[in-house]
Motif scaffolding. Structure first.
Motif, PDB file in Angstrom:
ATOM      1  N   ASP A  58       9.856 -11.107 -72.341  1.00  0.00           N
ATOM      2  CA  ASP A  58       9.732 -12.280 -71.483  1.00  0.00           C
ATOM      3  C   ASP A  58       9.661 -11.892 -70.012  1.00  0.00           C
ATOM      4  O   ASP A  58      10.080 -10.800 -69.608  1.00  0.00           O
ATOM      5  CB  ASP A  58      10.898 -13.241 -71.729  1.00  0.00           C
ATOM      6  CG  ASP A  58      12.217 -12.681 -71.258  1.00  0.00           C
ATOM      7  OD1 ASP A  58      12.574 -12.887 -70.088  1.00  0.00           O
ATOM      8  OD2 ASP A  58      12.905 -12.009 -72.064  1.00  0.00           O
ATOM      9  N   GLY A  59       9.134 -12.802 -69.208  1.00  0.00           N
ATOM     10  CA  GLY A  59       8.895 -12.513 -67.803  1.00  0.00           C
ATOM     11  C   GLY A  59      10.147 -12.185 -67.009  1.00  0.00           C
ATOM     12  O   GLY A  59      10.121 -11.316 -66.131  1.00  0.00           O
ATOM     13  N   ILE A  60      11.240 -12.869 -67.280  1.00  0.00           N
ATOM     14  CA  ILE A  60      12.482 -12.582 -66.555  1.00  0.00           C
ATOM     15  C   ILE A  60      12.934 -11.147 -66.826  1.00  0.00           C
ATOM     16  O   ILE A  60      13.339 -10.421 -65.902  1.00  0.00           O
ATOM     17  CB  ILE A  60      13.595 -13.580 -66.954  1.00  0.00           C
ATOM     18  CG1 ILE A  60      13.242 -14.992 -66.464  1.00  0.00           C
ATOM     19  CG2 ILE A  60      14.943 -13.139 -66.375  1.00  0.00           C
ATOM     20  CD1 ILE A  60      13.205 -15.152 -64.959  1.00  0.00           C
ATOM     21  N   SER A  61      12.841 -10.702 -68.075  1.00  0.00           N
ATOM     22  CA  SER A  61      13.223  -9.330 -68.414  1.00  0.00           C
ATOM     23  C   SER A  61      12.308  -8.315 -67.730  1.00  0.00           C
ATOM     24  O   SER A  61      12.758  -7.263 -67.263  1.00  0.00           O
ATOM     25  CB  SER A  61      13.195  -9.121 -69.931  1.00  0.00           C
ATOM     26  OG  SER A  61      14.135  -9.953 -70.570  1.00  0.00           O
ATOM     27  N   VAL A  62      11.008  -8.629 -67.680  1.00  0.00           N
ATOM     28  CA  VAL A  62      10.069  -7.754 -66.982  1.00  0.00           C
ATOM     29  C   VAL A  62      10.461  -7.608 -65.519  1.00  0.00           C
ATOM     30  O   VAL A  62      10.534  -6.492 -64.975  1.00  0.00           O
ATOM     31  CB  VAL A  62       8.632  -8.307 -67.086  1.00  0.00           C
ATOM     32  CG1 VAL A  62       7.681  -7.529 -66.178  1.00  0.00           C
ATOM     33  CG2 VAL A  62       8.142  -8.253 -68.526  1.00  0.00           C
ATOM     34  N   LEU A  63      10.730  -8.730 -64.879  1.00  0.00           N
ATOM     35  CA  LEU A  63      11.091  -8.715 -63.462  1.00  0.00           C
ATOM     36  C   LEU A  63      12.404  -7.980 -63.241  1.00  0.00           C
ATOM     37  O   LEU A  63      12.537  -7.182 -62.289  1.00  0.00           O
ATOM     38  CB  LEU A  63      11.176 -10.155 -62.946  1.00  0.00           C
ATOM     39  CG  LEU A  63      11.516 -10.362 -61.469  1.00  0.00           C
ATOM     40  CD1 LEU A  63      10.630  -9.535 -60.566  1.00  0.00           C
ATOM     41  CD2 LEU A  63      11.410 -11.847 -61.124  1.00  0.00           C
ATOM     42  N   GLN A  64      13.379  -8.216 -64.086  1.00  0.00           N
ATOM     43  CA  GLN A  64      14.654  -7.511 -63.965  1.00  0.00           C
ATOM     44  C   GLN A  64      14.475  -6.004 -64.103  1.00  0.00           C
ATOM     45  O   GLN A  64      15.097  -5.223 -63.363  1.00  0.00           O
ATOM     46  CB  GLN A  64      15.638  -8.025 -65.012  1.00  0.00           C
ATOM     47  CG  GLN A  64      16.153  -9.429 -64.730  1.00  0.00           C
ATOM     48  CD  GLN A  64      16.982  -9.982 -65.869  1.00  0.00           C
ATOM     49  OE1 GLN A  64      16.824  -9.588 -67.024  1.00  0.00           O
ATOM     50  NE2 GLN A  64      17.864 -10.921 -65.556  1.00  0.00           N
ATOM     51  N   ASP A  65      13.619  -5.588 -65.027  1.00  0.00           N
ATOM     52  CA  ASP A  65      13.355  -4.149 -65.195  1.00  0.00           C
ATOM     53  C   ASP A  65      12.768  -3.548 -63.927  1.00  0.00           C
ATOM     54  O   ASP A  65      13.165  -2.451 -63.496  1.00  0.00           O
ATOM     55  CB  ASP A  65      12.398  -3.921 -66.364  1.00  0.00           C
ATOM     56  CG  ASP A  65      13.058  -4.130 -67.718  1.00  0.00           C
ATOM     57  OD1 ASP A  65      14.291  -4.293 -67.758  1.00  0.00           O
ATOM     58  OD2 ASP A  65      12.325  -4.125 -68.732  1.00  0.00           O
ATOM     59  N   TRP A  66      11.810  -4.249 -63.329  1.00  0.00           N
ATOM     60  CA  TRP A  66      11.206  -3.740 -62.094  1.00  0.00           C
ATOM     61  C   TRP A  66      12.241  -3.598 -60.991  1.00  0.00           C
ATOM     62  O   TRP A  66      12.303  -2.566 -60.318  1.00  0.00           O
ATOM     63  CB  TRP A  66      10.095  -4.678 -61.621  1.00  0.00           C
ATOM     64  CG  TRP A  66       8.866  -4.670 -62.469  1.00  0.00           C
ATOM     65  CD1 TRP A  66       8.484  -3.724 -63.385  1.00  0.00           C
ATOM     66  CD2 TRP A  66       7.834  -5.665 -62.479  1.00  0.00           C
ATOM     67  NE1 TRP A  66       7.294  -4.068 -63.956  1.00  0.00           N
ATOM     68  CE2 TRP A  66       6.855  -5.254 -63.427  1.00  0.00           C
ATOM     69  CE3 TRP A  66       7.642  -6.860 -61.792  1.00  0.00           C
ATOM     70  CZ2 TRP A  66       5.713  -6.001 -63.683  1.00  0.00           C
ATOM     71  CZ3 TRP A  66       6.501  -7.613 -62.049  1.00  0.00           C
ATOM     72  CH2 TRP A  66       5.542  -7.181 -62.983  1.00  0.00           C
TER      73      TRP A  66
END
Length: 220
Positions: A58-66
């Motif tokens: 999901d997008g939130i997880s992607v952003l958190q990873d970055w």
């Protein structure tokens, strides 16, 4: 300027990519969260457009990873989720802006330009470099007060140099900002674009720093 678009709706992604390319942006598209996370972590982008409801990640997880990896790329969340809790979650994860669907492509372009300008440290919309002027919100260049006509590649290169005027930008970084992920690139393409720009703005304004890259120099 190079943009990462992470959107699983392929028709919407293609439509938005066309609009962005018409405004001279280079655009890479990822249709799932895993691919988007990988591209955002390994490629050089000026900004990212990120959906939230993505397959695989999901997008939130992607952003958190970055953000946890120290990736400071400006991120515009573009989603159908318009609830306050989703917006709070997006900003807490590190988003720079949030726009809900449906949207106008022109607004996405304007928001991207504003994010890139602020991330480059420019508060003012208009950036000056001697006789050269850049309206960073509209994307327009002028020279001695007259509109400057540029190809897409010339625009990408000059906008990158202009946002970091008087700073040497490595050749490799400039190449990454000019071309999309799957582009077939000639080894001397950067030099060709620099040569064309010099004919339009003057040979003295773009300085070659041997062994490193190029710098846009502004007259005192």
């Amino acid at each position: 300027m190079r943009i990462l678009l992470v959107e699983d709706d392929t028709a919407l992604a293609a439509e938005l990519a066309r609009a962005l390319r018409a405004e001279n942006f280079a655009v890479d598209i990822a249709t799932n969260g895993e691919d988007g996370a990988h591209l955002g972590a390994t490629e050089a982008y000026d900004a990212a457009i990120l959906d939230l409801g993505l397959p695989k990640k999901d997008g939130i997880s992607v952003l958190q990873d970055w953000r946890e990896a120290g990736r400071l790329i400006p991120v515009l969340i573009l989603t159908a989720r318009d609830g306050w809790s989703e917006k709070v979650a997006g900003f807490k994860a590190g988003a720079d802006d949030y726009l809900t669907k449906p949207f106008r492509a022109a607004e996405v372009v304007m928001r991207l330009r504003a994010m890139v300008r602020r991330a480059s440290g420019h508060a003012a919309v208009r950036i000056e470099c001697g006789p050269l002027s850049f309206d960073a919100q509209l994307g327009h260049f002028s020279m001695d007060g007259l509109p400057l006509r540029l190809t897409a590649f010339e625009w990408r290169l000059l906008s990158t140099l202009m946002l970091r005027k008087d700073v040497v930008i490595e050749r490799g970084e400039l190449m990454e900002k000019l071309y999309e992920y799957d582009a077939d690139v000639d080894s001397n393409s950067l030099e060709v674009i620099v040569s064309r720009l010099r004919r339009k703005i003057g040979s003295d304004m773009i300085e070659t720093v041997r062994g490193r890259g190029y710098r846009l120099t502004c007259a005192a």
